[in-house]
Design a protein around this motif. Sequence first.
Motif, PDB file in Angstrom:
ATOM      1  N   SER A   1       0.826  -1.210   0.000  1.00  0.00           N
ATOM      2  CA  SER A   1       0.000   0.000   0.000  1.00  0.00           C
ATOM      3  C   SER A   1       0.857   1.256   0.000  1.00  0.00           C
ATOM      4  O   SER A   1       0.845   2.036  -0.940  1.00  0.00           O
ATOM      5  CB  SER A   1      -0.953  -0.020   1.196  1.00  0.00           C
ATOM      6  OG  SER A   1      -1.929  -1.025   0.984  1.00  0.00           O
ATOM      7  N   ILE A   2       1.637   1.454   1.060  1.00  0.00           N
ATOM      8  CA  ILE A   2       2.515   2.627   1.127  1.00  0.00           C
ATOM      9  C   ILE A   2       3.976   2.197   1.107  1.00  0.00           C
ATOM     10  O   ILE A   2       4.851   2.929   0.651  1.00  0.00           O
ATOM     11  CB  ILE A   2       2.199   3.454   2.404  1.00  0.00           C
ATOM     12  CG1 ILE A   2       0.816   4.114   2.276  1.00  0.00           C
ATOM     13  CG2 ILE A   2       3.259   4.507   2.667  1.00  0.00           C
ATOM     14  CD1 ILE A   2       0.739   5.268   1.300  1.00  0.00           C
TER      15      ILE A   2
ATOM     16  N   ARG B   1       5.771   1.305   3.853  1.00  0.00           N
ATOM     17  CA  ARG B   1       6.524   1.715   5.047  1.00  0.00           C
ATOM     18  C   ARG B   1       6.432   0.654   6.150  1.00  0.00           C
ATOM     19  O   ARG B   1       6.447   0.979   7.337  1.00  0.00           O
ATOM     20  CB  ARG B   1       5.987   3.053   5.567  1.00  0.00           C
ATOM     21  CG  ARG B   1       6.315   4.210   4.645  1.00  0.00           C
ATOM     22  CD  ARG B   1       6.122   5.553   5.358  1.00  0.00           C
ATOM     23  NE  ARG B   1       6.532   6.636   4.488  1.00  0.00           N
ATOM     24  CZ  ARG B   1       5.754   7.656   4.153  1.00  0.00           C
ATOM     25  NH1 ARG B   1       4.525   7.744   4.627  1.00  0.00           N
ATOM     26  NH2 ARG B   1       6.202   8.610   3.360  1.00  0.00           N
TER      27      ARG B   1
ATOM     28  N   SER C   1      -0.070   3.075   5.830  1.00  0.00           N
ATOM     29  CA  SER C   1      -1.475   3.111   5.417  1.00  0.00           C
ATOM     30  C   SER C   1      -2.368   2.407   6.423  1.00  0.00           C
ATOM     31  O   SER C   1      -1.962   1.436   7.071  1.00  0.00           O
ATOM     32  CB  SER C   1      -1.632   2.437   4.055  1.00  0.00           C
ATOM     33  OG  SER C   1      -1.432   1.053   4.181  1.00  0.00           O
TER      34      SER C   1
ATOM     35  N   VAL D   1      -6.328  -6.303  -1.344  1.00  0.00           N
ATOM     36  CA  VAL D   1      -7.420  -5.547  -0.737  1.00  0.00           C
ATOM     37  C   VAL D   1      -7.424  -4.144  -1.343  1.00  0.00           C
ATOM     38  O   VAL D   1      -6.410  -3.437  -1.274  1.00  0.00           O
ATOM     39  CB  VAL D   1      -7.265  -5.493   0.797  1.00  0.00           C
ATOM     40  CG1 VAL D   1      -8.463  -4.796   1.435  1.00  0.00           C
ATOM     41  CG2 VAL D   1      -7.090  -6.898   1.373  1.00  0.00           C
TER      42      VAL D   1
HETATM   43  P1  ADP Z   1       2.230   0.410   5.062  1.00  0.00           P
HETATM   44  O1  ADP Z   1       1.029   0.844   4.335  1.00  0.00           O
HETATM   45  O2  ADP Z   1       2.044   0.347   6.545  1.00  0.00           O
HETATM   46  O3  ADP Z   1       3.425   1.183   4.632  1.00  0.00           O
HETATM   47  P2  ADP Z   1       2.936  -1.696   3.327  1.00  0.00           P
HETATM   48  O4  ADP Z   1       2.312  -0.986   2.208  1.00  0.00           O
HETATM   49  O5  ADP Z   1       4.437  -1.761   3.347  1.00  0.00           O
HETATM   50  O6  ADP Z   1       2.466  -1.108   4.708  1.00  0.00           O
HETATM   51  O7  ADP Z   1       2.332  -3.156   3.388  1.00  0.00           O
HETATM   52  C1  ADP Z   1       2.854  -4.124   4.245  1.00  0.00           C
HETATM   53  C2  ADP Z   1       2.538  -5.491   3.707  1.00  0.00           C
HETATM   54  O8  ADP Z   1       1.141  -5.707   3.816  1.00  0.00           O
HETATM   55  C3  ADP Z   1       2.832  -5.680   2.237  1.00  0.00           C
HETATM   56  O9  ADP Z   1       4.159  -6.119   2.051  1.00  0.00           O
HETATM   57  C4  ADP Z   1       1.820  -6.722   1.825  1.00  0.00           C
HETATM   58  O10 ADP Z   1       2.279  -8.021   2.143  1.00  0.00           O
HETATM   59  C5  ADP Z   1       0.641  -6.392   2.693  1.00  0.00           C
HETATM   60  N1  ADP Z   1      -0.319  -5.498   2.020  1.00  0.00           N
HETATM   61  C6  ADP Z   1      -0.280  -4.151   2.037  1.00  0.00           C
HETATM   62  N2  ADP Z   1      -1.297  -3.636   1.349  1.00  0.00           N
HETATM   63  C7  ADP Z   1      -1.992  -4.673   0.864  1.00  0.00           C
HETATM   64  C8  ADP Z   1      -3.157  -4.781   0.066  1.00  0.00           C
HETATM   65  N3  ADP Z   1      -3.793  -3.693  -0.338  1.00  0.00           N
HETATM   66  N4  ADP Z   1      -3.591  -6.007  -0.262  1.00  0.00           N
HETATM   67  C9  ADP Z   1      -2.945  -7.105   0.174  1.00  0.00           C
HETATM   68  N5  ADP Z   1      -1.850  -7.071   0.938  1.00  0.00           N
HETATM   69  C10 ADP Z   1      -1.369  -5.875   1.287  1.00  0.00           C
END
Ligand code: ADP
Length: 554
Positions: A92-93, A95, A166, A251
């Motif tokens: 998603s982001i 982070r 996110s 998702v």
């Molecule tokens: P953040 O939004 O906290 O920065 P990430 O975007 O790095 O988190 O997402 C962390 C992990 O969560 C990803 O490596 C993936 O495995 C899972 N993930 C994140 N977003 C989704 C999504 N929209 N659908 C499915 N899995 C997701």
Amino acid sequence: MRLPPNTPLEKFAEFIHLVQEICGRENVEIVAKPEQLSKDHYLDQSKVHDMFYLLGKDCFVSSAVVAPRDVSEVQQIVRLCNDFDIPLWPFSIGRNVGYGGAAPRVPGSVGLDLGKNMNKILKVDVEGAYALVEPGVTYADLHNYLVEHNLRDKLWIDVPDLGGGSVLGNTTERGVGYTPYGDHFMMHCGMEVVLPDGSLVRTGMGALPNPNSDPSKPAHEQDANESWQLFNYGFGPYNDGIFTQSSLGIVVKMGIWLMVNPGGYQSYMITIPKDEDLHKAVEIIRPLRVSMVLQNVPTIRHILLDAAVMGNRASYTNSDKPLTDAELDQIAAKLNLGRWNFYGALYGPEPIRQAMWQVVKQAFSAIPGAKFYFPEDQPDNLVLQTRNLTLQGIPTTTELKWVDWLPNGAHLFFSPIAKVTGDDAMAQYQLTRSRCEEVGLDFIGTFIIGMREMHHIVCLVFDRKDPESCKKAHWVISTLIDDAAERGWGEYRTHLALMDKVAQTYSFNDNAQMKLNRAIKQALDPRGILAPGKNGIWPSNYNAEQWEIVPKGV
Ligand code: ADP
């Protein structure tokens, strides 16, 4: 450049050409130059590799990163990956620091950057106290929305330690925050998910069509059932769990419940002077937490976690050995803190807060030397001031600072679940501290207290530019996973490099859970294109043993 497995350059080039046609050239980044691996800060995070790398910069790296503009583009990309047998890693982001960031488990996967373009707050419903968000909505975005729309007096969000991630990504990873709504997955309600074959589902009440929706529109644009964000379970088997920490779906929309402004708030810190009084503190906490006198998700933080937010290691010591108890006492005295520091908050109108505070204060007074502070008592205490914001759902990034404990600081989280008992807390603390000290690392950690368990988060800080330091961190976490499993403790989440190892510890009845997970994976993703290896679940077309990462000894 790392190409996807079994993908010659010409085939990859053809894939890139087609994916550019789907979402535009400007939304496709091919990873081919070393300088693309140069980002190293949370606020300007890398989307192409794990910038807190443990095994070298290019171990967990994407071949390309693709940012769809809407749900139909996500569906088209997923179908294209099936056609080309190319693994796709959604984020998603990006982070998710300490667990791998935006990086894929399989080098050369195509990263699916959902956050870049799909970042709308689709709805905030004041009456129902919920929001519906796209993947790119950060905690900071959602908070700012409430402020800008003058809604903070009605609704609060819950935030994790760092507010730049996110809402959707953190929730699908089952992350936590610190208000009464701290269990994010518990507080989510309803998902829209693209499955590995490109089809689209809405979970829970979202599966029931809205009678007023326009059936001529694509499914993802149709108005949803009005109870989608109000009742989690719908009818029949409950699906949402299989889309968390999972490789079974992408998702693309998620509902999240917001907390009604409680009408009053007071955070506090209780300092606990002696190391061994962790035991007593946890015994005091359990009955208060399970009965919800402790209303939020409180934390007991080790002195070094707070100290590291306020300064790096060199600002406290010249020693290159792990800090001794005497040195830790000195640091605590200097900072006016305890060896352990408990952060909680009271919510509600004044009389309610007063009554709760009396109970809390009386209970913790059983610890000799415990001291009680409100944020106004220590205006210069950076951690207390930050927790004061976090515990009322105001996002910050101050806690990033502890990663700078060492030069070129990077971190891994070792995150076992503990019972809320003094014995468990002490045993986990002693085990993790002694393993850290074996390789010359300081113990830095916190216990996050859920309703009936604690997430014990050990922050393993290492110097990412020193291969020896990386090796030690890898050895410690790997050894701790074994140590913990021997005592019946398991981790709730882990870094990419340790996913196989942790998955193997959940082995009850001849690995029955892994067999179930693989069967579901095979049914939903027979070509194994979505996040292969995520949380140790390998599709049938991968040889799991070959992909396993074994740490080198120290
Ligand atoms: P953040 O939004 O906290 O920065 P990430 O975007 O790095 O988190 O997402 C962390 C992990 O969560 C990803 O490596 C993936 O495995 C899972 N993930 C994140 N977003 C989704 C999504 N929209 N659908 C499915 N899995 C997701």
